[in-house]
Every structure is written in structure tokens, then in C-alpha cells.
Design an enzyme around this catalytic site. Structure first.
Site, PDB file in Angstrom:
ATOM      1  N   TYR A  75       0.855   5.141  15.849  1.00  0.00           N
ATOM      2  CA  TYR A  75       0.012   6.326  16.451  1.00  0.00           C
ATOM      3  C   TYR A  75      -1.383   5.388  16.755  1.00  0.00           C
ATOM      4  O   TYR A  75      -2.343   6.206  17.282  1.00  0.00           O
ATOM      5  CB  TYR A  75      -0.575   7.371  15.340  1.00  0.00           C
ATOM      6  N   HIS A  89       1.664  16.917  10.422  1.00  0.00           N
ATOM      7  CA  HIS A  89       3.013  16.571  10.490  1.00  0.00           C
ATOM      8  C   HIS A  89       3.805  17.145   9.369  1.00  0.00           C
ATOM      9  O   HIS A  89       3.341  17.447   8.192  1.00  0.00           O
ATOM     10  CB  HIS A  89       3.409  15.079  10.459  1.00  0.00           C
ATOM     11  N   GLY A  90       5.211  17.502   9.398  1.00  0.00           N
ATOM     12  CA  GLY A  90       6.003  17.856   8.393  1.00  0.00           C
ATOM     13  C   GLY A  90       6.066  16.743   7.033  1.00  0.00           C
ATOM     14  O   GLY A  90       5.899  15.667   7.592  1.00  0.00           O
ATOM     15  N   ASP A  91       6.174  17.415   5.995  1.00  0.00           N
ATOM     16  CA  ASP A  91       6.190  16.424   4.879  1.00  0.00           C
ATOM     17  C   ASP A  91       7.459  15.401   4.721  1.00  0.00           C
ATOM     18  O   ASP A  91       7.216  14.817   3.911  1.00  0.00           O
ATOM     19  CB  ASP A  91       5.640  16.988   3.657  1.00  0.00           C
ATOM     20  N   THR A 122      10.138  22.861   7.070  1.00  0.00           N
ATOM     21  CA  THR A 122      11.082  24.058   7.109  1.00  0.00           C
ATOM     22  C   THR A 122      12.300  23.615   6.876  1.00  0.00           C
ATOM     23  O   THR A 122      12.975  22.870   7.606  1.00  0.00           O
ATOM     24  CB  THR A 122      10.674  24.681   8.443  1.00  0.00           C
ATOM     25  N   ASP A 204      43.565 -13.021  14.022  1.00  0.00           N
ATOM     26  CA  ASP A 204      42.978 -12.278  15.345  1.00  0.00           C
ATOM     27  C   ASP A 204      43.851 -12.814  16.312  1.00  0.00           C
ATOM     28  O   ASP A 204      43.200 -13.655  17.195  1.00  0.00           O
ATOM     29  CB  ASP A 204      41.443 -13.054  15.053  1.00  0.00           C
TER      30      ASP A 204
HETATM   31  C1  SPV Z   1      35.076 -11.016  17.833  1.00  0.00           C
HETATM   32  O1  SPV Z   1      34.059 -10.720  17.070  1.00  0.00           O
HETATM   33  O2  SPV Z   1      36.362 -10.588  17.659  1.00  0.00           O
HETATM   34  C2  SPV Z   1      34.949 -12.050  19.037  1.00  0.00           C
HETATM   35  C3  SPV Z   1      33.949 -12.856  18.837  1.00  0.00           C
HETATM   36  O3  SPV Z   1      35.418 -11.822  20.020  1.00  0.00           O
HETATM   37  S1  SPV Z   1      34.434 -14.369  18.217  1.00  0.00           S
HETATM   38  O4  SPV Z   1      35.166 -14.072  16.924  1.00  0.00           O
HETATM   39  O5  SPV Z   1      33.207 -15.112  18.304  1.00  0.00           O
HETATM   40  O6  SPV Z   1      35.314 -14.950  19.295  1.00  0.00           O
HETATM   41 MG    MG Z   2      37.579 -11.107  19.397  1.00  0.00          MG
END
Ligand code: SPV
Ligand code: MG
Length: 431
Positions: A75, A89-91, A122, A204
Site C-alpha cells: 500500500y 479490510h476483511g479480517d 463474511t 525419459d
Molecule cells: C525435462 O524436464 O524433461 C526437460 C528438461 O526436458 S531437461 O531434463 O533438462 O532436458
Molecule cells: Mg524433457
């Protein structure tokens, strides 16, 4: 005239707001501040109506003398400008993250000799329902999807955290901290292929199929409202990629990031230690074009991820690809590196920005983790993704607890590291 000030951070007016106005009128002229979009976003109340509409809403409330813009969550400026005798303001701001705001106002009013009035919040069934419904509205595809583009325009840098489940989604949605008198939180979520796969105990390598990845998105969406950036790996075959784009867009995902690799994908952080093949510029451009062709809204973004630095193909190759991918229709560029030193990332950003001022740049500072958000923003980065930190922090914590239970043949020794039962059973809001 005695001035009473209150600030509204809302898309709709309910009994609670009217009650505050009625109370305020008892003390003097009522001035209502309407929080600007920029400030509201910081507060995670992403507006579902425009600022002008919110102003109009407040102007029409009986008993309001004037309406002003409040540009900051704190503020300081508005109190200096208006010099109110009272702030009301609301609490609900007496505890939780909002307490930082109340403390800020208390300090300011102490200086000016003004007073702070907390009105009992409220809590009628009607207001609770309206609050909950409005919150959920923010998670609907038509609101959520466009939020990433809006954030890129409104934020210096969009802070994104990895999520792979409803629970991690809740952390991304609700974690809020006070930092130097400012409230801070994540803006967006990243559905990482690495962490989505790891959570399932899988490598992955695009083994976890799209149906399963969509399921993860759905789990996250159930309990969150923040925008989602999906890690689309290579995007697969162009014939498949178009369907992925359609589904993600329909679900309300804001962006897909696809990397310019082809064939069996391995995680980028392996770099050249494993066999990885970069796609040709021509073929990857075709993929981007195909995705853009099937997209139905202007909200959805296809972000091209460049692996030239990861695969040691050089800066020139990275830049050439970036410009070609933008020309093919990419809505953003992600540049990745696995070096500890951010120099090559910053060089890329600076060089890219010499001829392209606007296309959003995304970076993932997993290896070059010493760089700050502010520094990245200074080099033209728009989105920073913390791509795997929640997974990497949870695993060792869980493993340590498991080891200790085995060691002591009971759970007492690990108790002080655990979330209290009371807290975990109340973590998830009841509907
Ligand atoms: C993921 O998080 O799956 C990515 C980023 O693709 S990395 O793991 O850095 O490739
Ligand atoms: Mg990835």
C-alpha cells in the site's frame, strides 16, 4: 472529510464486499482501490474480466464515493497518494500470506496517524460458493490457456515450476512467500517428460505414452488454475504431433515445447555421452507448420526447443535454427545448455535479440543454476523453468525416511521430518 480506504481484488461483488462498504461508510467517505492486472496477477487472482470492467463493477456499488487504481499489492504508494484516515479490510488478512500486506498497512498508518480496521470476514454459504466458483473458473480451459501469453506481457519473467501429479500441482498453485515486503509465487507449471517418466519409474525416452501424459495433465488441472507448459519431447511423427496439439489445446494447456531431435530421444542432460540425433531444419519446420495449421485458438503456443548447444553443434547453428523456426511459425524459442556456466545461453539470447526483439525466449537453468531470474530477464529471457527440482528434492527425502524405518524397525525416529497427520489430511480443500 474523513477518508476511508479499501482495496478490492475481485472479479465480482458479493455480500462480503458490500458489508465492508457499509462498515466503511460509518467512518467517512469511502474510496475503493481496484487492483491493476499486474498487481492482481502477483496475487494469483488472475482476472477473468478486464480492469475496466472491474472498475465499473466497483463504481456501481452504493456508498462508494470514488474509485482509484491501486498499482501495487503493497500500500505504500496508494497511502501516500490518498492519505486515508482509515484503511478497512476483511479480517482474512490477519493470518496467512496476506498478513504481510496488513503489516505493511499497519506500518504506514502508524506513520501517518491513521487507523486499520479489520471487519469480520463474511462467511455465508453464498459467498463461499461464489468464491469457490470464481476460483474454479480460472482453471477452465478458455481462461487458463490464454494466461501464459498474458503473463509474458505482464511479467518481467514468467517463473515456472515442474509438476507431475495433483500434489506437486498443489505446491505450484499454493506456495506463496514474502520476500522483502513482496509476495512471491510461481506463475506457471511445467509438465516435464523427465519427471513425469521418473514418477512412473520409467526412463525419459518417450516411453510414457501420450495418453498417460495427458492423464498427468488432467490430474494437475483438477487442483490448479495456473497455466501449463507441456514438455512434448520430439513431438513424435508429424502425423501424430497434430493430434497432440489438438488435444493439449482443447484441454486448456497453454504451450507445448518440442525439441529438434528425431529418433530415439534421450534426456538432453546426457548431452553427447549418448547417441542423439538432431532433426534437420527443414523437417522440424514442417512439424511446427503442421502444428500451427491445426491449432484452433490464438492462445496456444508452439515453442521450438533448440538442442544445438547440447549436441555441440555451435552457436551459429543454434541461431540459424532459431530464426528458421520462428519463420516457420514457432511462438517461442527454448534454448538449452548443460554447462554450469551460463555464458553460451546468454550469448545466444543477446545475439538472438539483436534481430528478434519479441519472440519469447525460454530457458531451463538446471545446470547453470547460479544465474538469477533478474539477470536472465536482462538478457531478454521471458520464461524460466525450474524443470526437476521438486522431484529431485522429494526422492532423497523419501529414501532417507525409508532407510531409517528399516534401521530402527519403527517410525518414531523419522517423525520430526514428517508433515503432521493433521496437516496432510487437511491439505486438500473440501468441496
Ligand atoms: C525435462 O524436464 O524433461 C526437460 C528438461 O526436458 S531437461 O531434463 O533438462 O532436458
Ligand atoms: Mg524433457
Amino acid at each position: 472529510m474523513t477518508k476511508v480506504y479499501t482495496c478490492f481484488c475481485t472479479d465480482f461483488i458479493h455480500d462480503g464486499h458490500l458489508n465492508i462498504i457499509r462498515e466503511a461508510q460509518k467512518y467517512g467517505d469511502v474510496i475503493v482501490g481496484v487492483l491493476s492486472d499486474k498487481a492482481m496477477i502477483k496475487f494469483n487472482k488472475f482476472p477473468t474480466i478486464s480492469f475496466e470492467e472491474r472498475m465499473e463493477l466497483v463504481k456501481n456499488i452504493k456508498g462508494v464515493s470514488s474509485v482509484v487504481v491501486q498499482n501495487d499489492v503493497m500500500y505504500d504508494k496508494i497511502v501516500e497518494e490518498i492519505k486515508p484516515d482509515y484503511v478497512i479490510h476483511g479480517d482474512n488478512w490477519c493470518s496467512g500470506p496476506m498478513k504481510a500486506i496488513r503489516d505493511n498497512v499497519l506500518k504506514l498508518m502508524e506513520k501517518t496517524g491513521g487507523k486499520v480496521i479489520d471487519v469480520p470476514y463474511t462467511k455465508s454459504e453464498r459467498t463461499n460458493l461464489l468464491d469457490a466458483k470464481n476460483e474454479l473458473k480460472r482453471g477452465m480451459p478458455e481462461y487458463r490457456r490464454k494466461r501464459l501469453r498474458e503473463l509474458i506481457n505482464l511479467r518481467d519473467i514468467v517463473k515456472t515450476i515442474e509438476v507431475h501429479s495433483g500434489l506437486t500441482g498443489l505446491i505450484a498453485e499454493k506456495t506463496i512467500v514474502e520476500n522483502d515486503g513482496e509476495l512471491d509465487q510461481f506463475d506457471a507449471m511445467w509438465i516435464s517428460s523427465l519427471c513425469d517418466s521418473t514418477a512412473k519409474g520409467k526412463p525419459d525416452i518417450e516411453l510414457v505414452d501420450m495418453t498417460s501424459r495427458f492423464r498427468t495433465i488432467s490430474d494437475v488441472m483438477e487442483v490448479t488454475t495456473k497455466p501449463i507448459i507441456f514438455d512434448g519431447d520430439t513431438g513424435g511423427l508429424i502425423e501424430h504431433f497434430v493430434y497432440t496439439v489438438r488435444t493439449l489445446e482443447r484441454m486448456g494447456v497453454s504451450a507445448i515445447i518440442v525439441e529438434d531431435k528425431i529418433g530415439l530421444k534421450k534426456n538432453s542432460l546426457f548431452g553427447t555421452e549418448v547417441k542423439q540425433t538432431q532433426d534437420t531444419i527443414e523437417h522440424f519446420c514442417e512439424k511446427i507448420q503442421a502444428g500451427k495449421r491445426v491449432q484452433l485458438t490464438d492462445d496456444f503456443m508452439i515453442i521450438a526447443r533448440i538442442e544445438s548447444l547440447i549436441l555441440e553443434q555451435g552457436m551459429e547453428d543454434a541461431l540459424q535454427r532459431a530464426h528458421a523456426f520462428v519463420k516457420a511459425g514457432a511462438d517461442g524459442i527454448m534454448i538449452h545448455s548443460r554447462k554450469k556456466d551460463p555464458a553460451e545461453i546468454l550469448e545466444f539470447c543477446d545475439k538472438f535479440r539483436e534481430s528478434n526483439k519479441n519472440t519469447p525466449i525460454v530457458v531451463v537453468p538446471s545446470s547453470f543454476n547460479a544465474i538469477t531470474e533478474a539477470e536472465l530477464a536482462r538478457h531478454g529471457v521471458n520464461i524460466v523453468i525450474y524443470a526437476n527440482q521438486l522431484t529431485r528434492s522429494a526422492f532423497p527425502a523419501m529414501e532417507e525416511v525409508a532407510k531409517n524405518i528399516l534401521k530402527y524397525h519403527r517410525a518414531k525416529e523419522v517423525d520430526d521430518r514428517l508433515m503432521p497427520i493433521k496437516q496432510i489430511i487437511s491439505l486438500i480443500d473440501e468441496l
